[in-house]
Design an enzyme around this catalytic site. Structure first.
Site, PDB file in Angstrom:
ATOM      1  N   ASP A  67      18.920 -67.589 -22.116  1.00  0.00           N
ATOM      2  CA  ASP A  67      20.184 -67.529 -22.868  1.00  0.00           C
ATOM      3  C   ASP A  67      21.382 -67.316 -21.957  1.00  0.00           C
ATOM      4  O   ASP A  67      21.486 -66.284 -21.293  1.00  0.00           O
ATOM      5  CB  ASP A  67      20.067 -66.372 -23.891  1.00  0.00           C
ATOM      6  CG  ASP A  67      21.392 -66.063 -24.567  1.00  0.00           C
ATOM      7  OD1 ASP A  67      22.213 -66.990 -24.710  1.00  0.00           O
ATOM      8  OD2 ASP A  67      21.598 -64.900 -24.944  1.00  0.00           O
TER       9      ASP A  67
ATOM     10  N   ARG B  34      27.095 -54.304 -30.417  1.00  0.00           N
ATOM     11  CA  ARG B  34      26.403 -55.181 -29.461  1.00  0.00           C
ATOM     12  C   ARG B  34      26.674 -54.708 -28.026  1.00  0.00           C
ATOM     13  O   ARG B  34      25.851 -54.845 -27.149  1.00  0.00           O
ATOM     14  CB  ARG B  34      26.846 -56.639 -29.615  1.00  0.00           C
ATOM     15  CG  ARG B  34      26.067 -57.574 -28.688  1.00  0.00           C
ATOM     16  CD  ARG B  34      26.404 -59.039 -28.863  1.00  0.00           C
ATOM     17  NE  ARG B  34      26.201 -59.735 -27.603  1.00  0.00           N
ATOM     18  CZ  ARG B  34      25.084 -60.333 -27.225  1.00  0.00           C
ATOM     19  NH1 ARG B  34      24.048 -60.357 -28.027  1.00  0.00           N
ATOM     20  NH2 ARG B  34      24.982 -60.912 -26.057  1.00  0.00           N
TER      21      ARG B  34
ATOM     22  N   GLY C 224      18.566 -62.920 -20.301  1.00  0.00           N
ATOM     23  CA  GLY C 224      19.746 -63.272 -19.495  1.00  0.00           C
ATOM     24  C   GLY C 224      20.873 -62.310 -19.851  1.00  0.00           C
ATOM     25  O   GLY C 224      21.158 -62.125 -21.039  1.00  0.00           O
ATOM     26  N   ILE C 225      21.484 -61.723 -18.847  1.00  0.00           N
ATOM     27  CA  ILE C 225      22.597 -60.797 -19.116  1.00  0.00           C
ATOM     28  C   ILE C 225      23.757 -61.131 -18.184  1.00  0.00           C
ATOM     29  O   ILE C 225      23.608 -61.130 -16.952  1.00  0.00           O
ATOM     30  CB  ILE C 225      22.146 -59.325 -18.919  1.00  0.00           C
ATOM     31  CG1 ILE C 225      21.086 -58.966 -19.979  1.00  0.00           C
ATOM     32  CG2 ILE C 225      23.348 -58.366 -19.003  1.00  0.00           C
ATOM     33  CD1 ILE C 225      20.469 -57.588 -19.844  1.00  0.00           C
TER      34      ILE C 225
ATOM     35  N   SER D 183      29.182 -68.299 -20.455  1.00  0.00           N
ATOM     36  CA  SER D 183      30.457 -68.830 -19.979  1.00  0.00           C
ATOM     37  C   SER D 183      31.643 -67.970 -20.410  1.00  0.00           C
ATOM     38  O   SER D 183      32.709 -68.069 -19.823  1.00  0.00           O
ATOM     39  CB  SER D 183      30.634 -70.253 -20.507  1.00  0.00           C
ATOM     40  OG  SER D 183      30.611 -70.228 -21.921  1.00  0.00           O
TER      41      SER D 183
ATOM     42  N   ASP E 258      20.060 -58.344 -31.823  1.00  0.00           N
ATOM     43  CA  ASP E 258      21.116 -58.923 -30.989  1.00  0.00           C
ATOM     44  C   ASP E 258      21.972 -57.833 -30.351  1.00  0.00           C
ATOM     45  O   ASP E 258      22.938 -57.367 -30.942  1.00  0.00           O
ATOM     46  CB  ASP E 258      21.944 -59.828 -31.940  1.00  0.00           C
ATOM     47  CG  ASP E 258      23.226 -60.340 -31.368  1.00  0.00           C
ATOM     48  OD1 ASP E 258      23.197 -60.846 -30.244  1.00  0.00           O
ATOM     49  OD2 ASP E 258      24.266 -60.254 -32.045  1.00  0.00           O
TER      50      ASP E 258
ATOM     51  N   CYS F 200      31.281 -64.589 -20.716  1.00  0.00           N
ATOM     52  CA  CYS F 200      30.925 -63.198 -20.393  1.00  0.00           C
ATOM     53  C   CYS F 200      31.827 -62.651 -19.306  1.00  0.00           C
ATOM     54  O   CYS F 200      32.069 -63.327 -18.306  1.00  0.00           O
ATOM     55  CB  CYS F 200      29.504 -63.110 -19.836  1.00  0.00           C
ATOM     56  SG  CYS F 200      28.260 -63.609 -20.986  1.00  0.00           S
TER      57      CYS F 200
ATOM     58  N   GLY G  70      33.827 -64.824 -26.548  1.00  0.00           N
ATOM     59  CA  GLY G  70      32.644 -63.976 -26.398  1.00  0.00           C
ATOM     60  C   GLY G  70      32.559 -62.951 -27.508  1.00  0.00           C
ATOM     61  O   GLY G  70      33.583 -62.543 -28.060  1.00  0.00           O
ATOM     62  N   MET G  71      31.326 -62.543 -27.832  1.00  0.00           N
ATOM     63  CA  MET G  71      31.158 -61.551 -28.889  1.00  0.00           C
ATOM     64  C   MET G  71      31.571 -60.158 -28.403  1.00  0.00           C
ATOM     65  O   MET G  71      31.683 -59.233 -29.195  1.00  0.00           O
ATOM     66  CB  MET G  71      29.716 -61.544 -29.401  1.00  0.00           C
ATOM     67  CG  MET G  71      29.293 -62.865 -30.018  1.00  0.00           C
ATOM     68  SD  MET G  71      30.504 -63.542 -31.165  1.00  0.00           S
ATOM     69  CE  MET G  71      30.304 -62.429 -32.511  1.00  0.00           C
TER      70      MET G  71
HETATM   71  P1  XMP Z   1      27.070 -69.807 -22.863  1.00  0.00           P
HETATM   72  O1  XMP Z   1      27.120 -69.880 -21.376  1.00  0.00           O
HETATM   73  O2  XMP Z   1      26.157 -70.817 -23.447  1.00  0.00           O
HETATM   74  O3  XMP Z   1      26.440 -68.356 -23.182  1.00  0.00           O
HETATM   75  O4  XMP Z   1      28.445 -69.845 -23.446  1.00  0.00           O
HETATM   76  C1  XMP Z   1      26.233 -67.887 -24.490  1.00  0.00           C
HETATM   77  C2  XMP Z   1      25.600 -66.509 -24.452  1.00  0.00           C
HETATM   78  O5  XMP Z   1      26.487 -65.540 -23.898  1.00  0.00           O
HETATM   79  C3  XMP Z   1      26.193 -64.246 -24.432  1.00  0.00           C
HETATM   80  N1  XMP Z   1      27.454 -63.657 -24.897  1.00  0.00           N
HETATM   81  C4  XMP Z   1      28.148 -62.752 -24.211  1.00  0.00           C
HETATM   82  N2  XMP Z   1      27.885 -62.088 -23.056  1.00  0.00           N
HETATM   83  N3  XMP Z   1      29.952 -60.970 -23.227  1.00  0.00           N
HETATM   84  C5  XMP Z   1      28.782 -61.184 -22.580  1.00  0.00           C
HETATM   85  O6  XMP Z   1      28.537 -60.548 -21.543  1.00  0.00           O
HETATM   86  C6  XMP Z   1      30.308 -61.593 -24.384  1.00  0.00           C
HETATM   87  O7  XMP Z   1      31.374 -61.365 -24.946  1.00  0.00           O
HETATM   88  C7  XMP Z   1      29.343 -62.508 -24.901  1.00  0.00           C
HETATM   89  N4  XMP Z   1      29.323 -63.263 -26.044  1.00  0.00           N
HETATM   90  C8  XMP Z   1      28.136 -63.954 -25.989  1.00  0.00           C
HETATM   91  C9  XMP Z   1      25.182 -64.431 -25.522  1.00  0.00           C
HETATM   92  O8  XMP Z   1      23.932 -64.060 -24.999  1.00  0.00           O
HETATM   93  C10 XMP Z   1      25.267 -65.925 -25.808  1.00  0.00           C
HETATM   94  O9  XMP Z   1      24.089 -66.459 -26.353  1.00  0.00           O
END
Ligand code: XMP
Length: 483
Positions: free
Chosen positions: A340, A404, A298-299, A303, A247, A305, A389-390
Site C-alpha cells: 500500500d 488514524r 507500507g508506512i 504520494s 485502518d 504522505c 492525505g487522510m
Molecule cells: P498513494 O501513493 O497511492 O498512497 O497515493 C495511498 C496510501 O497512502 C496512505 N495515506 C497516508 N499516509 N499520511 C500518510 O502518511 C496521509 O495523510 C495519508 N493518507 C493516506 C494510505 O495507506 C493510502 O492507501
C-alpha cells in the site's frame, strides 16, 4: 551494543525506484499471464488492485465500478457510521439476483421524506408496508414527481401490486416485468410479507460484468475501513460487507491489538489489519491476533504522505512488503500481504508482487478517475481531481479520521493536499494497469502471481540508472485526458 552499530545493522529500506525486474527465461506471452489473486485468506479478486479508503478515492461509485471490473475499492471511514453503512448498502444493492436488503416505506411516509430517501439511497421505487412488513402498495418516482410534498405515500401509491414468490424463477420474473411494463417485482411469502425484490435493472445487468467479484447471492463484494476503536461501527457494517479493514497508520501498537481482538470476536467479515511495516509487526500479528485474514503494508510511501518528513519514521512499501511477506512465509501462514502506497505505474505493482504482495493498494492512481468522489477542476486547460492525505489538515477537519494518526499536537499534519491529473473512467486504468502487470510478468516468465513470488529476480539500480531507466532526453507533452 554501541550506537555506531545502529548504522552497521541498519536495514536497507529500498523503494520502487531503487530496483528493476530482471528479465528471465519465458515460455509465456504476456496475455497468457493470470493476474487473479487472493485479497484475504478466503477471498479472491480477478484483478489484484485495491483503491485506498480515502475520501477523495473510494465511495460507493468507485467501489461498485471496481468490483464490476474484478478489483476492489475500500469504502473510507471519514464520515459518520451511518453514512458509511449507506455506502456499503448501495454497493450491495448495485447488483443482485434478489435484493434482500429492501428499503421499504410505510403508508404515512410523506412525499418529502420519500424524495429524500430516493436521493439518499439512489433508488426510484419502494414497496409500501404496514406492520410486520406486510405489502400494501408500491410507490415509484412516477407517482411522486409532481405530487405536493405534504401528501402521504398512501395518497399516491399504487395499491394493486404484482408480486412473485421465492419460487419465481428469473425467467418468469422477467416475463412478468415485461408483460406489465413494470420495473420492480416484490417477492412475498404466504402472509404477503416482503422477503425480497427483483428489479429489471438487476436482470439487465446480469451477464454484463463477467469479471465482477460477487458473493454467493450475486451481490458485489464490498470492503470498508473502520477504526479499531469503533466496535459499534464495525458491527453495523458487518451486516453488509465482506471485508473490514482496520485502518490506522501504525497498527503495531498495544491498544490497536487489544481493540482489534474484540472486533475479531464480534464480526463475520474477513478482517485485514494495518498499516504495518516490519517483520516484527507481522510476526506479532500472526502469533498474537488470531483470525486476521490480511495485512496492509507500507508506512509513509503514499504520494500524499508527509509522515516520514514530519517524524522521520516510515517503512517504504517495497521494503515493508518483503519484510512482512517473509514473516508470513516463515510462519507458514496464508494471511495475504497487500502492498500500500507509492505505486504510480504497473511496474511498481509488479515489483511489489516480486517481493510477496498478493494485491496492490493505490490512492493517487484511482483518485484521478471519473468515479472518485474528489472534485474535478480545470486549470490552465487541463483537468485535475482533488486528492489529499487522510492525515492532512483538510481530512482531519472532518474529525472522523482523527484516530488514524497519533495526535500529540493538533498542529501536526501527516499528509498533504493537492490535485492529480484526471485519468478518465476507472475501467480504462484497470485495463492499462492489468496490461502493464501482465507485460512485466511476461518479462519475468511468471504465469501467476505466486509464480512472481518465486521467479522474479531484482536488480538494484543507482540513481543515475533509475534516471536512465525512465524516458530521458526528449521533450514530451504532459497528460491531458478529455472528459
Ligand atoms: P498513494 O501513493 O497511492 O498512497 O497515493 C495511498 C496510501 O497512502 C496512505 N495515506 C497516508 N499516509 N499520511 C500518510 O502518511 C496521509 O495523510 C495519508 N493518507 C493516506 C494510505 O495507506 C493510502 O492507501
Amino acid at each position: 551494543m554501541g550506537f555506531r552499530s545502529k548504522f552497521e545493522n541498519a536495514e536497507k529500506a529500498l523503494t520502487f525506484n531503487d530496483v528493476l525486474l530482471l528479465p528471465g527465461w519465458t515460455t509465456l506471452e504476456p496475455n497468457e499471464a493470470n493476474v487473479k489473486s487472493k485479497v484475504t485468506r478466503n477471498m479472491e479478486v480477478n484483478i489484484p488492485f485495491i483503491a485506498s479508503p480515502m475520501d477523495t478515492v473510494t465511495e460507493a461509485e468507485m467501489a461498485i465500478a471496481l468490483a464490476r471490473e474484478g478489483a476492489l475499492g475500500v469504502l473510507h471511514r471519514n464520515c459518520s457510521a451511518k453514512e458509511e453503512v449507506v455506502m456499503a448498502r448501495s454497493v450491495k444493492r448495485a447488483e443482485a439476483v434478489i435484493i434482500r436488503d429492501v428499503v421499504k416505506v410505510n403508508p404515512d411516509t410523506t412525499v418529502e421524506e420519500l424524495l429524500k430517501l430516493m436521493e439518499d439511497h439512489n433508488i426510484k421505487g419502494f414497496p409500501v408496508v404496514e406492520a410486520e412488513d406486510k405489502l400494501v402498495g408500491i410507490v415509484t418516482w412516477r407517482d411522486v414527481r409532481l405530487a405536493e410534498s405534504n401528501l402521504k405515500v398512501k395518497d399516491v401509491m399504487t395499491e394493486s401490486v404484482i408480486t412473485g414468490t421465492e419460487d419465481t424463477s428469473l425467467e418468469e420474473a422477467m416475463k412478468v416485468l415485461h408483460e406489465h411494463r413494470i420495473e420492480k417485482l416484490p417477492i412475498v411469502d404466504d402472509q404477503r410479507r416482503v422477503k425480497g425484490l427483483i428489479t429489471m435493472k438487476d436482470i439487465s445487468l446480469k451477464g454484463t460484468y463477467q469479471e465482477a467479484i460477487r458473493d454467493e447471492e450475486g451481490r458485489l463484494i464490498c470492503a470498508a475501513a473502520i477504526s479499531p476503536f469503533d466496535l459499534p461501527r464495525a458491527k453495523a457494517l458487518d451486516r453488509y460487507v465482506d471485508i473490514l479493514i482496520i485502518d490506522v497508520s501504525h497498527f503495531h501498537n498495544k491498544n490497536c491489538f487489544e481493540a482489534t481482538k474484540k472486533i475479531l470476536k464480534e464480526v463475520n467479515a474477513e478482517v485485514i489489519v494495518g498499516n504495518i511495516g516490519t517483520f516484527q509487526a507481522a510476526e506479532d500479528i500472526i502469533t498474537k491476533l488470531e483470525g486476521v485474514a490480511g495485512l496492509r503494508v507500507g508506512i509513509g510511501s503514499g504520494s500524499i504522505c508527509s509522515t516520514s518528513v514530519v517524524t522521520r519514521a516510515g517503512a517504504p512499501t517495497l521494503f515493508a512488503t518483503s519484510q512482512v511477506a517473509d514473516a508470513v512465509r516463515q510462519y507458514g501462514s496464508d494471511i495475504t500481504v497487500i502492498a500500500d502506497g507509492g505505486m504510480r505505474n504497473p511496474g511498481d505493482v509488479a515489483v511489489a508482487m516480486a517481493v510477496g504482495a498478493s494485491c496492490a493498494m493505490m490512492g493517487n492512481v484511482f483518485a484521478g478517475c471519473r468515479e472518485s468522489p474528489g472534485r474535478l477542476v480545470a486549470m490552465e486547460g487541463r483537468y485535475y481531481k482533488e486528492y489529499y492525505g487522510m492525515g492532512s489538515e483538510r481530512a482531519r477537519k472532518k474529525r472522523y479520521i482523527q484516530d488514524r494518526y497519533n495526535q500529540p499536537s493538533k498542529s501536526i499534519s501527516e499528509g498533504v493536499e493537492g490535485w492529480v491529473p484526471y485519468r478518465g473512467p476507472v475501467k480504462d486504468i484497470i485495463s492499462e494497469f492489468t496490461g502493464g502487470l501482465k507485460a512485466a510478468m511476461g518479462y519475468v516468465g511468471a504465469s501467476t502471481i505466486p509464480e512472481m513470488w518465486e521467479k522474479a529476480k531484482l536488480a538494484l539500480v543507482t540513481e543515475s540508472g533509475a534516471k536512465e531507466a525512465a524516458p530521458h532526453d526528449i521533450m514530451r507533452p504532459g497528460p491531458n485526458r478529455t472528459l
